[in-house]
Design a protein around this motif. Structure first.
Motif, short mmCIF file in Angstrom:
data_model
loop_
_atom_site.label_atom_id
_atom_site.label_comp_id
_atom_site.label_asym_id
_atom_site.label_seq_id
_atom_site.Cartn_x
_atom_site.Cartn_y
_atom_site.Cartn_z
N VAL A 1 23.63 -24.18 55.53
CA VAL A 1 22.66 -23.24 54.95
C VAL A 1 21.50 -22.97 55.90
CG1 VAL A 1 21.06 -22.94 53.00
CG2 VAL A 1 23.34 -23.86 52.60
N GLY A 2 21.21 -23.93 56.77
CA GLY A 2 20.15 -23.70 57.76
C GLY A 2 18.81 -24.31 57.39
N HIS A 3 18.67 -24.81 56.18
CA HIS A 3 17.43 -25.55 55.87
C HIS A 3 17.78 -26.81 55.08
CE1 HIS A 3 17.65 -22.94 52.17
NE2 HIS A 3 17.43 -24.09 51.61
N GLU A 4 16.78 -27.69 54.98
CA GLU A 4 17.02 -28.99 54.34
C GLU A 4 17.03 -28.87 52.82
OE1 GLU A 4 16.57 -32.11 56.14
OE2 GLU A 4 15.88 -31.35 58.08
N ALA A 5 17.83 -29.70 52.21
CA ALA A 5 17.73 -29.89 50.75
C ALA A 5 16.78 -31.06 50.51
CB ALA A 5 19.10 -30.22 50.18
N GLU A 6 16.31 -31.20 49.28
CA GLU A 6 15.49 -32.35 48.94
C GLU A 6 16.17 -33.14 47.84
OE1 GLU A 6 11.04 -30.91 49.87
OE2 GLU A 6 11.41 -31.44 47.79
N PHE A 7 16.02 -34.46 47.87
CA PHE A 7 16.71 -35.33 46.90
C PHE A 7 15.68 -36.15 46.13
CE2 PHE A 7 19.51 -34.41 50.38
CZ PHE A 7 20.73 -34.18 49.78
N TYR A 8 15.87 -36.25 44.84
CA TYR A 8 14.99 -37.10 44.02
C TYR A 8 15.87 -38.00 43.16
CZ TYR A 8 12.76 -32.55 44.80
OH TYR A 8 12.34 -31.36 45.35
N THR A 9 15.73 -39.30 43.34
CA THR A 9 16.41 -40.25 42.46
C THR A 9 15.43 -40.49 41.32
OG1 THR A 9 17.46 -41.19 44.38
CG2 THR A 9 17.52 -42.51 42.39
N VAL A 10 15.78 -40.02 40.13
CA VAL A 10 14.74 -39.90 39.10
C VAL A 10 14.85 -40.94 37.99
CG1 VAL A 10 14.43 -37.45 39.51
CG2 VAL A 10 16.08 -38.19 37.78
N ASP A 11 13.72 -41.14 37.34
CA ASP A 11 13.67 -41.98 36.15
C ASP A 11 13.31 -41.09 34.95
OD1 ASP A 11 14.11 -44.51 37.39
OD2 ASP A 11 12.12 -44.29 38.28
N ILE A 12 13.79 -41.51 33.79
CA ILE A 12 13.53 -40.75 32.57
C ILE A 12 12.25 -41.26 31.93
CG2 ILE A 12 14.44 -40.11 30.31
CD1 ILE A 12 17.24 -40.56 31.38
#
Ligand code: GLA
Length: 389
Positions: free
Chosen positions: A370-381
Protein backbone atom coordinates in the motif's frame (compact mmCIF):
# COMPACT_ATOMS: atom_id res chain seq x y z
CA UNK A 1 -3.64 12.52 31.88
CA UNK A 2 -5.69 14.56 34.31
CA UNK A 3 -2.78 16.87 35.08
CA UNK A 4 -2.06 17.55 31.42
CA UNK A 5 -5.69 18.36 30.75
CA UNK A 6 -6.08 20.54 33.84
CA UNK A 7 -2.85 22.44 33.12
CA UNK A 8 -4.18 23.25 29.66
CA UNK A 9 -7.54 24.19 31.13
CA UNK A 10 -5.83 26.61 33.55
CA UNK A 11 -3.67 28.07 30.78
CA UNK A 12 -6.74 28.75 28.63
CA UNK A 13 -9.28 29.78 31.25
CA UNK A 14 -7.24 31.38 34.07
CA UNK A 15 -7.28 28.46 36.52
CA UNK A 16 -8.78 25.00 36.85
CA UNK A 17 -10.50 25.51 40.21
CA UNK A 18 -13.68 23.49 40.36
CA UNK A 19 -13.17 21.86 36.95
CA UNK A 20 -14.29 18.23 36.78
CA UNK A 21 -12.71 15.27 35.04
CA UNK A 22 -14.46 12.81 32.71
CA UNK A 23 -13.76 9.88 30.39
CA UNK A 24 -15.67 8.34 27.51
CA UNK A 25 -14.42 5.29 25.57
CA UNK A 26 -14.18 4.41 21.90
CA UNK A 27 -15.65 1.14 20.72
CA UNK A 28 -14.92 -1.80 18.49
CA UNK A 29 -17.63 -3.96 17.02
CA UNK A 30 -16.82 -7.69 17.07
CA UNK A 31 -19.67 -8.72 14.77
CA UNK A 32 -23.06 -7.39 13.62
CA UNK A 33 -22.13 -4.69 11.12
CA UNK A 34 -24.69 -2.44 9.44
CA UNK A 35 -27.46 -4.24 11.29
CA UNK A 36 -28.20 -1.54 13.87
CA UNK A 37 -30.41 0.53 11.57
CA UNK A 38 -32.05 -2.64 10.25
CA UNK A 39 -33.51 -3.78 13.55
CA UNK A 40 -30.83 -6.44 13.95
CA UNK A 41 -28.31 -7.46 16.60
CA UNK A 42 -24.85 -6.05 17.23
CA UNK A 43 -21.99 -7.26 19.43
CA UNK A 44 -19.60 -4.41 20.20
CA UNK A 45 -17.46 -3.55 23.21
CA UNK A 46 -16.11 -0.34 24.70
CA UNK A 47 -12.35 0.20 24.67
CA UNK A 48 -10.00 1.54 27.29
CA UNK A 49 -8.92 4.04 24.61
CA UNK A 50 -11.15 7.07 24.61
CA UNK A 51 -11.68 10.77 25.15
CA UNK A 52 -10.83 12.57 28.39
CA UNK A 53 -12.49 15.85 29.27
CA UNK A 54 -12.15 18.65 31.82
CA UNK A 55 -15.16 20.95 32.15
CA UNK A 56 -16.56 23.74 34.28
CA UNK A 57 -19.63 25.94 34.20
CA UNK A 58 -19.34 29.62 33.25
CA UNK A 59 -21.27 32.63 34.48
CA UNK A 60 -22.29 33.80 31.02
CA UNK A 61 -23.90 32.14 27.98
CA UNK A 62 -20.67 31.31 26.16
CA UNK A 63 -19.35 27.83 25.48
CA UNK A 64 -15.65 27.25 24.88
CA UNK A 65 -14.36 24.03 23.35
CA UNK A 66 -10.68 23.15 23.03
CA UNK A 67 -9.14 19.92 21.76
CA UNK A 68 -5.53 19.15 22.64
CA UNK A 69 -5.48 16.84 19.60
CA UNK A 70 -6.69 19.55 17.23
CA UNK A 71 -5.04 22.59 18.77
CA UNK A 72 -4.82 24.30 15.38
CA UNK A 73 -8.50 25.17 15.75
CA UNK A 74 -7.74 27.03 19.00
CA UNK A 75 -10.57 27.73 21.43
CA UNK A 76 -13.86 27.41 19.58
CA UNK A 77 -16.43 29.81 21.00
CA UNK A 78 -20.17 29.35 20.60
CA UNK A 79 -23.22 30.81 22.34
CA UNK A 80 -26.27 29.22 23.93
CA UNK A 81 -28.26 31.81 21.97
CA UNK A 82 -27.14 30.41 18.61
CA UNK A 83 -27.12 26.61 18.62
CA UNK A 84 -26.43 26.06 14.94
CA UNK A 85 -23.90 23.94 13.11
CA UNK A 86 -21.15 26.14 11.68
CA UNK A 87 -18.40 24.93 9.41
CA UNK A 88 -15.74 26.91 11.26
CA UNK A 89 -16.59 25.13 14.52
CA UNK A 90 -15.22 21.95 12.92
CA UNK A 91 -14.94 19.15 15.55
CA UNK A 92 -16.79 21.30 18.12
CA UNK A 93 -20.00 20.72 16.16
CA UNK A 94 -20.15 17.35 17.98
CA UNK A 95 -20.33 18.68 21.54
CA UNK A 96 -22.40 21.63 20.33
CA UNK A 97 -24.84 19.21 18.68
CA UNK A 98 -25.37 17.54 22.05
CA UNK A 99 -26.12 20.91 23.69
CA UNK A 100 -28.61 21.48 20.85
CA UNK A 101 -30.16 18.03 21.33
CA UNK A 102 -30.59 18.70 25.07
CA UNK A 103 -32.40 21.94 24.18
CA UNK A 104 -34.60 20.04 21.70
CA UNK A 105 -35.70 17.89 24.65
CA UNK A 106 -36.53 21.02 26.63
CA UNK A 107 -33.31 20.87 28.65
CA UNK A 108 -32.03 24.43 28.32
CA UNK A 109 -28.75 25.11 30.08
CA UNK A 110 -28.82 28.12 32.40
CA UNK A 111 -25.22 29.05 31.61
CA UNK A 112 -22.37 28.20 29.29
CA UNK A 113 -19.30 26.10 30.11
CA UNK A 114 -15.65 25.57 29.22
CA UNK A 115 -14.46 22.19 28.04
CA UNK A 116 -11.00 20.85 27.15
CA UNK A 117 -10.57 17.40 25.68
CA UNK A 118 -7.77 15.04 24.77
CA UNK A 119 -8.28 11.63 23.24
CA UNK A 120 -6.29 8.60 22.11
CA UNK A 121 -8.81 7.13 19.68
CA UNK A 122 -7.49 7.67 16.15
CA UNK A 123 -9.92 10.06 14.45
CA UNK A 124 -11.93 8.81 11.52
CA UNK A 125 -10.71 5.23 11.96
CA UNK A 126 -14.12 3.71 12.63
CA UNK A 127 -13.55 3.40 16.39
CA UNK A 128 -16.24 5.93 17.25
CA UNK A 129 -14.29 9.00 18.21
CA UNK A 130 -17.41 11.06 17.46
CA UNK A 131 -19.80 8.93 19.53
CA UNK A 132 -17.21 9.04 22.33
CA UNK A 133 -17.24 12.82 22.22
CA UNK A 134 -21.03 13.01 22.04
CA UNK A 135 -21.57 10.78 25.07
CA UNK A 136 -18.73 12.55 26.91
CA UNK A 137 -20.59 15.81 26.36
CA UNK A 138 -23.85 14.26 27.55
CA UNK A 139 -22.19 13.06 30.76
CA UNK A 140 -20.58 16.47 31.29
CA UNK A 141 -23.87 18.35 30.81
CA UNK A 142 -25.90 16.12 33.15
CA UNK A 143 -23.17 16.31 35.79
CA UNK A 144 -22.40 20.04 35.60
CA UNK A 145 -26.03 21.11 35.39
CA UNK A 146 -27.45 18.60 37.86
CA UNK A 147 -29.75 16.91 35.32
CA UNK A 148 -30.74 13.69 37.06
CA UNK A 149 -33.58 12.29 34.96
CA UNK A 150 -31.52 11.07 32.00
CA UNK A 151 -30.21 7.51 31.97
CA UNK A 152 -27.07 6.42 30.13
CA UNK A 153 -29.29 4.95 27.43
CA UNK A 154 -30.96 8.39 27.11
CA UNK A 155 -27.50 9.93 26.67
CA UNK A 156 -26.78 7.39 23.92
CA UNK A 157 -30.04 8.28 22.17
CA UNK A 158 -29.34 12.00 22.52
CA UNK A 159 -25.88 11.48 21.04
CA UNK A 160 -27.35 9.60 18.09
CA UNK A 161 -30.07 12.23 17.65
CA UNK A 162 -27.46 14.98 17.51
CA UNK A 163 -25.35 13.06 15.03
CA UNK A 164 -28.39 12.38 12.80
CA UNK A 165 -29.93 15.83 12.97
CA UNK A 166 -27.12 18.25 13.75
CA UNK A 167 -24.13 16.61 12.08
CA UNK A 168 -25.78 14.92 9.12
CA UNK A 169 -24.80 11.26 9.52
CA UNK A 170 -27.78 8.97 9.66
CA UNK A 171 -26.03 6.48 11.97
CA UNK A 172 -27.71 3.78 14.03
CA UNK A 173 -27.53 3.46 17.82
CA UNK A 174 -24.66 0.99 18.18
CA UNK A 175 -21.77 3.39 18.75
CA UNK A 176 -23.36 5.73 21.26
CA UNK A 177 -24.97 2.81 23.09
CA UNK A 178 -21.64 1.02 23.47
CA UNK A 179 -19.79 4.13 24.59
CA UNK A 180 -22.49 4.88 27.17
CA UNK A 181 -23.14 1.33 28.38
CA UNK A 182 -19.77 -0.39 28.00
CA UNK A 183 -18.58 -2.77 30.70
CA UNK A 184 -15.02 -3.90 31.44
CA UNK A 185 -14.19 -7.29 29.90
CA UNK A 186 -17.67 -7.63 28.40
CA UNK A 187 -19.16 -7.16 24.97
CA UNK A 188 -22.76 -6.00 24.61
CA UNK A 189 -25.28 -8.17 22.77
CA UNK A 190 -27.86 -5.58 21.76
CA UNK A 191 -31.08 -6.15 19.87
CA UNK A 192 -31.56 -2.79 18.17
CA UNK A 193 -35.20 -3.60 17.44
CA UNK A 194 -36.22 -3.83 21.09
CA UNK A 195 -33.17 -2.17 22.68
CA UNK A 196 -32.89 -5.19 24.96
CA UNK A 197 -29.30 -6.03 25.74
CA UNK A 198 -27.15 -8.38 27.73
CA UNK A 199 -23.49 -8.36 28.64
CA UNK A 200 -21.35 -11.27 27.52
CA UNK A 201 -17.96 -11.79 29.18
CA UNK A 202 -15.07 -11.92 26.75
CA UNK A 203 -12.64 -14.29 28.38
CA UNK A 204 -9.97 -14.95 25.81
CA UNK A 205 -7.40 -16.74 27.92
CA UNK A 206 -5.02 -17.49 25.11
CA UNK A 207 -5.94 -14.80 22.57
CA UNK A 208 -6.14 -11.04 22.14
CA UNK A 209 -8.28 -8.57 20.25
CA UNK A 210 -6.04 -6.74 17.79
CA UNK A 211 -7.25 -3.71 15.88
CA UNK A 212 -5.38 -2.82 12.70
CA UNK A 213 -5.76 0.72 11.39
CA UNK A 214 -5.43 0.89 7.60
CA UNK A 215 -4.88 4.64 7.92
CA UNK A 216 -7.08 5.23 4.93
CA UNK A 217 -10.38 7.01 4.97
CA UNK A 218 -12.10 7.23 1.65
CA UNK A 219 -14.10 10.37 1.02
CA UNK A 220 -17.89 10.35 0.92
CA UNK A 221 -17.99 8.09 3.97
CA UNK A 222 -21.13 9.72 5.31
CA UNK A 223 -22.94 9.87 1.98
CA UNK A 224 -22.11 6.25 1.12
CA UNK A 225 -23.31 5.26 4.60
CA UNK A 226 -26.57 7.14 4.12
CA UNK A 227 -26.94 5.49 0.66
CA UNK A 228 -26.63 2.01 2.20
CA UNK A 229 -29.24 2.91 4.74
CA UNK A 230 -31.60 4.13 2.04
CA UNK A 231 -31.10 0.96 -0.02
CA UNK A 232 -32.10 -1.12 3.00
CA UNK A 233 -35.15 1.08 3.59
CA UNK A 234 -36.18 0.57 -0.03
CA UNK A 235 -35.66 -3.20 0.17
CA UNK A 236 -37.76 -3.32 3.33
CA UNK A 237 -40.52 -1.30 1.64
CA UNK A 238 -40.60 -3.85 -1.20
CA UNK A 239 -40.78 -6.79 1.25
CA UNK A 240 -43.52 -5.06 3.22
CA UNK A 241 -45.83 -5.12 0.19
CA UNK A 242 -46.20 -8.86 0.88
CA UNK A 243 -44.87 -9.47 4.42
CA UNK A 244 -45.91 -8.19 7.82
CA UNK A 245 -42.50 -7.11 9.10
CA UNK A 246 -41.14 -3.89 10.56
CA UNK A 247 -37.43 -4.36 9.91
CA UNK A 248 -35.07 -6.57 7.91
CA UNK A 249 -33.94 -7.96 11.26
CA UNK A 250 -37.38 -9.60 11.62
CA UNK A 251 -36.49 -12.12 8.90
CA UNK A 252 -34.56 -15.34 9.32
CA UNK A 253 -32.33 -16.30 6.39
CA UNK A 254 -34.88 -18.99 5.40
CA UNK A 255 -37.74 -16.50 5.37
CA UNK A 256 -35.59 -14.14 3.37
CA UNK A 257 -34.73 -16.79 0.79
CA UNK A 258 -38.41 -17.69 0.41
CA UNK A 259 -39.40 -14.07 -0.24
CA UNK A 260 -36.38 -12.36 -1.75
CA UNK A 261 -37.83 -12.27 -5.28
CA UNK A 262 -40.10 -9.46 -4.12
CA UNK A 263 -37.02 -7.21 -4.19
CA UNK A 264 -36.52 -6.48 -7.87
CA UNK A 265 -33.56 -4.12 -7.60
CA UNK A 266 -30.33 -6.22 -7.58
CA UNK A 267 -28.40 -3.77 -5.42
CA UNK A 268 -31.15 -3.58 -2.80
CA UNK A 269 -31.30 -7.38 -2.85
CA UNK A 270 -27.61 -7.68 -1.96
CA UNK A 271 -27.89 -5.10 0.82
CA UNK A 272 -30.92 -6.82 2.35
CA UNK A 273 -29.22 -10.19 2.12
CA UNK A 274 -26.29 -8.89 4.11
CA UNK A 275 -28.54 -7.35 6.77
CA UNK A 276 -30.52 -10.56 7.27
CA UNK A 277 -27.57 -12.97 7.27
CA UNK A 278 -25.36 -10.69 9.37
CA UNK A 279 -28.07 -10.53 12.00
CA UNK A 280 -28.19 -14.33 12.10
CA UNK A 281 -24.39 -14.55 12.21
CA UNK A 282 -24.35 -12.24 15.21
CA UNK A 283 -26.90 -14.35 17.09
CA UNK A 284 -24.92 -17.49 16.18
CA UNK A 285 -21.60 -15.88 17.17
CA UNK A 286 -22.82 -15.02 20.66
CA UNK A 287 -24.18 -18.55 21.07
CA UNK A 288 -20.80 -19.95 19.96
CA UNK A 289 -18.99 -17.72 22.43
CA UNK A 290 -21.24 -18.83 25.27
CA UNK A 291 -20.56 -22.44 24.29
CA UNK A 292 -16.83 -21.74 24.40
CA UNK A 293 -16.48 -22.29 20.65
CA UNK A 294 -14.16 -19.44 19.73
CA UNK A 295 -13.21 -21.14 16.46
CA UNK A 296 -16.80 -20.85 15.25
CA UNK A 297 -16.92 -17.26 16.47
CA UNK A 298 -13.87 -16.53 14.29
CA UNK A 299 -15.36 -18.25 11.26
CA UNK A 300 -18.48 -16.10 11.59
CA UNK A 301 -16.29 -13.00 11.76
CA UNK A 302 -14.63 -14.07 8.51
CA UNK A 303 -18.01 -14.65 6.84
CA UNK A 304 -19.11 -11.24 8.05
CA UNK A 305 -16.17 -9.71 6.23
CA UNK A 306 -16.96 -11.52 2.99
CA UNK A 307 -20.53 -10.32 3.13
CA UNK A 308 -19.50 -6.72 3.89
CA UNK A 309 -17.01 -6.89 1.02
CA UNK A 310 -19.19 -8.53 -1.63
CA UNK A 311 -22.82 -7.83 -0.77
CA UNK A 312 -22.76 -4.68 1.31
CA UNK A 313 -19.74 -3.26 -0.54
CA UNK A 314 -18.38 -1.18 2.30
CA UNK A 315 -14.84 -2.54 2.27
CA UNK A 316 -11.97 -1.21 0.14
CA UNK A 317 -8.72 -2.49 -1.31
CA UNK A 318 -6.55 -1.58 1.68
CA UNK A 319 -8.87 -3.24 4.19
CA UNK A 320 -9.18 -6.37 2.05
CA UNK A 321 -5.39 -6.58 1.93
CA UNK A 322 -5.24 -6.45 5.74
CA UNK A 323 -7.91 -9.10 6.12
CA UNK A 324 -6.38 -11.42 3.50
CA UNK A 325 -2.99 -11.11 5.19
CA UNK A 326 -4.56 -11.86 8.57
CA UNK A 327 -6.44 -14.91 7.32
CA UNK A 328 -3.16 -16.40 6.07
CA UNK A 329 -1.51 -16.32 9.49
CA UNK A 330 -1.81 -19.43 11.68
CA UNK A 331 -3.17 -18.42 15.06
CA UNK A 332 -5.64 -15.87 13.63
CA UNK A 333 -9.05 -17.01 14.85
CA UNK A 334 -11.01 -14.44 12.85
CA UNK A 335 -10.53 -11.12 11.10
CA UNK A 336 -12.91 -8.61 9.52
CA UNK A 337 -13.54 -4.98 8.73
CA UNK A 338 -15.14 -3.17 11.67
CA UNK A 339 -17.25 -0.02 11.85
CA UNK A 340 -18.91 1.93 9.09
CA UNK A 341 -16.37 0.97 6.40
CA UNK A 342 -14.65 2.59 3.40
CA UNK A 343 -11.32 2.45 5.21
CA UNK A 344 -10.74 2.55 8.93
CA UNK A 345 -9.88 -0.57 10.88
CA UNK A 346 -10.04 -4.32 10.96
CA UNK A 347 -10.66 -6.31 14.12
CA UNK A 348 -8.94 -9.64 14.59
CA UNK A 349 -8.83 -12.26 17.30
CA UNK A 350 -5.30 -13.55 17.47
CA UNK A 351 -3.75 -16.28 19.62
CA UNK A 352 -1.29 -14.81 22.12
CA UNK A 353 1.69 -16.57 20.60
CA UNK A 354 0.85 -15.27 17.12
CA UNK A 355 0.40 -11.59 18.03
CA UNK A 356 4.02 -10.60 17.38
CA UNK A 357 4.09 -12.37 14.02
CA UNK A 358 0.74 -10.82 13.15
CA UNK A 359 1.98 -7.30 13.77
CA UNK A 360 5.39 -7.78 12.14
CA UNK A 361 4.37 -9.68 9.04
CA UNK A 362 1.19 -7.77 8.27
CA UNK A 363 2.94 -4.49 9.03
CA UNK A 364 5.70 -5.28 6.54
CA UNK A 365 3.49 -6.69 3.78
CA UNK A 366 0.95 -3.87 4.07
CA UNK A 367 3.67 -1.23 3.77
CA UNK A 368 5.03 -2.96 0.66
CA UNK A 369 1.64 -3.27 -1.01
CA UNK A 370 0.00 0.00 0.00
CA UNK A 371 2.96 2.32 0.51
CA UNK A 372 2.24 3.48 4.04
CA UNK A 373 2.31 1.93 7.50
CA UNK A 374 -0.65 0.38 9.26
CA UNK A 375 -1.08 0.85 12.99
CA UNK A 376 -1.83 -1.95 15.47
CA UNK A 377 -3.57 -1.75 18.84
CA UNK A 378 -3.82 -4.73 21.15
CA UNK A 379 -6.86 -3.58 23.06
CA UNK A 380 -8.60 -4.09 26.36
CA UNK A 381 -12.34 -3.86 26.90
CA UNK A 382 -13.26 -1.03 29.23
CA UNK A 383 -16.19 0.65 30.94
CA UNK A 384 -18.65 3.17 29.55
CA UNK A 385 -18.46 6.95 29.97
CA UNK A 386 -18.42 8.53 33.41
CA UNK A 387 -17.05 11.27 35.63
CA UNK A 388 -13.73 10.14 37.03
CA UNK A 389 -12.96 12.37 40.00
C1 GLA B 1 -21.17 3.31 12.01
C2 GLA B 1 -22.49 3.77 12.61
C3 GLA B 1 -23.16 2.66 13.40
C4 GLA B 1 -23.24 1.37 12.59
C5 GLA B 1 -21.88 1.05 11.95
C6 GLA B 1 -21.96 -0.11 11.02
O1 GLA B 1 -20.25 3.07 13.04
O2 GLA B 1 -22.31 4.89 13.44
O3 GLA B 1 -24.45 3.08 13.81
O4 GLA B 1 -24.24 1.44 11.63
O5 GLA B 1 -21.36 2.15 11.25
O6 GLA B 1 -22.24 -1.27 11.71
Amino acid sequence: MKQKLFDKFAELFGNSDGARFYFSPGRVNLIGEHTDYNGGHVFPCALTMGTYGAARKRDDRKMHFYSMNLDRFGVVEASLDDLTNKKEYNWANYPLGVVWAFAERGLHLDSGFDMVIWGNIPNGAGLSSSASLEVLTGVILTDLFGITDLSMVDLALIGQYSENNFNGCNCGIMDQFTVAMGKKNNAIFLDTNTMKYEYAPIELDDAKIVITNSKVKHSLVDSAYNDRRQECTDALAALKTKLDISALGDLTPDEFEANKDIITDPVQLKRAKHAVYENQRTIDAVAALKAGDITKFGQLMNQSHISLRDDYEVSCEEIDILVDLAWAIPGVIGSRITGGGFGGCTVSIVKNDAVDTFIESIGKAYKEKVGHEAEFYTVDIGDGASRLD
